[in-house]
Design a protein around this motif. Structure first.
Motif, short mmCIF file in Angstrom:
data_model
loop_
_atom_site.label_atom_id
_atom_site.label_comp_id
_atom_site.label_asym_id
_atom_site.label_seq_id
_atom_site.Cartn_x
_atom_site.Cartn_y
_atom_site.Cartn_z
N ILE A 14 -13.04 2.81 -8.94
CA ILE A 14 -13.86 1.81 -8.27
C ILE A 14 -15.19 1.65 -9.01
CG2 ILE A 14 -15.13 1.26 -6.15
CD1 ILE A 14 -12.16 1.00 -5.76
N VAL A 24 -13.31 -0.80 0.59
CA VAL A 24 -13.27 0.34 -0.32
C VAL A 24 -13.60 1.63 0.42
CG1 VAL A 24 -14.33 1.39 -2.35
CG2 VAL A 24 -13.81 -1.06 -2.34
N LEU A 40 -9.15 1.37 -8.49
CA LEU A 40 -9.30 0.00 -8.00
C LEU A 40 -7.91 -0.61 -7.86
CD1 LEU A 40 -11.32 -2.32 -7.34
CD2 LEU A 40 -11.10 -3.00 -9.75
N ASN A 42 -5.96 -3.97 -5.93
CA ASN A 42 -6.16 -5.16 -5.10
C ASN A 42 -5.27 -5.19 -3.86
OD1 ASN A 42 -3.67 -6.07 -6.03
ND2 ASN A 42 -4.50 -7.82 -7.16
N HIS A 45 -8.10 -3.46 -1.99
CA HIS A 45 -9.49 -3.86 -2.22
C HIS A 45 -9.62 -5.34 -2.57
CE1 HIS A 45 -9.16 0.48 -3.82
NE2 HIS A 45 -9.46 0.52 -2.53
N MET A 49 -12.85 -7.37 -4.33
CA MET A 49 -12.72 -7.81 -5.71
C MET A 49 -12.99 -9.29 -5.92
SD MET A 49 -9.34 -5.75 -7.05
CE MET A 49 -9.39 -6.69 -8.59
N ARG A 58 -7.72 -7.25 -13.33
CA ARG A 58 -8.10 -5.96 -12.75
C ARG A 58 -7.40 -5.68 -11.42
NH1 ARG A 58 -14.61 -6.11 -13.19
NH2 ARG A 58 -14.42 -3.90 -12.63
N GLY A 59 -7.38 -4.39 -11.06
CA GLY A 59 -6.87 -4.01 -9.76
C GLY A 59 -5.36 -3.95 -9.62
#
Length: 222
Positions: A14, A24, A40, A42, A45, A49, A58-59
């Motif tokens: 994270i 989170v 991290l 998704n 999160h 994000m 990402r994620g």
């Protein structure tokens, strides 16, 4: 030995700017950890994000998980004919020891990678199974020093897995994106010798890894 790089992979703890977001904090509490100790993701999160830099890449740690399993459960890996590296979106590189058995359970995999990010090395009986260091893609390429670098992307020249596999040699490096959407950044493309596309539609990273390595296996074992 052929090298495989999973480039710009969606693997990271994270980031600082998201540590206090409710989604989170809640997820970390459920895991019995603090936010800076978890990956991290998704799936958990997504709300945190929204709008972060490079969001589409990402994620998604599951992408790296699937791809690593494909690469480390085949004869090429068991016979030490392939070297695997995971380059992350934040310029860190994970290296794998010989005959490493990565957990098939995602939750155990996540725990292993979280430990690696904190301790930089995972050892078993004085054998280093995994190591992590700060390293850019170009620095990794310099370390490997391959004779040719094959990138796989929908923006590349049309080809097939079979044709690409037949043209690989022991000193080749294969580069596959470890992210869900988007394309290689310029820092990746600038180091690639040949960029190929293997279809008219985008394939998931683990599918590309498995098919590419199978075609190379055929040139060695068949």
């Amino acid at each position: 030995m052929v090298s495989l790089i999973l480039a710009e992979s969606s693997l990271e703890l994270i980031p600082t700017e998201l540590k206090s977001h409710p989604s989170v904090v809640s997820h970390a509490q459920k895991l019995g950890k603090i936010p800076s100790e978890i990956l991290l993701d998704n799936s958990w999160h997504y709300a945190a994000m929204k709008g972060i830099s490079n969001e589409i890449k990402r994620g998604r740690p599951d992408i790296a998980h699937f791809s690593i399993l494909e690469a480390t459960t085949i004869p090429l890996f068991f016979q030490n004919k392939i070297k695997l590296f995971v380059h992350t979106i934040n310029d860190k590189v994970i290296s794998f020891g010989e005959n490493v058995h990565v957990p098939k359970s995602y939750h155990r995999f996540a725990g292993l990678i979280e430990k690696l990010f904190q301790e930089k090395s995972v050892m078993v009986e004085n054998n280093e199974l995994l190591s992590l260091k700060d390293q850019s893609f170009s620095e990794l390429i310099k370390q490997i020093n391959p004779s040719n670098i094959i990138g796989l992307s929908t923006t590349g020249k049309q080809s097939t897995f079979e044709k690409i596999g037949s043209g690989l040699n022991d000193d080749s490096c294969i580069v596959v994106g470890g992210f869900q959407k988007g394309h290689f950044s310029d820092s990746i493309k600038n180091k690639v010798t040949n960029l190929f596309s293997v279809g008219n539609t985008s394939l998931e990273a683990h599918v590309v890894v498995s098919r590419m390595l199978y075609e190379y296996e055929k040139t060695i074992f068949m």
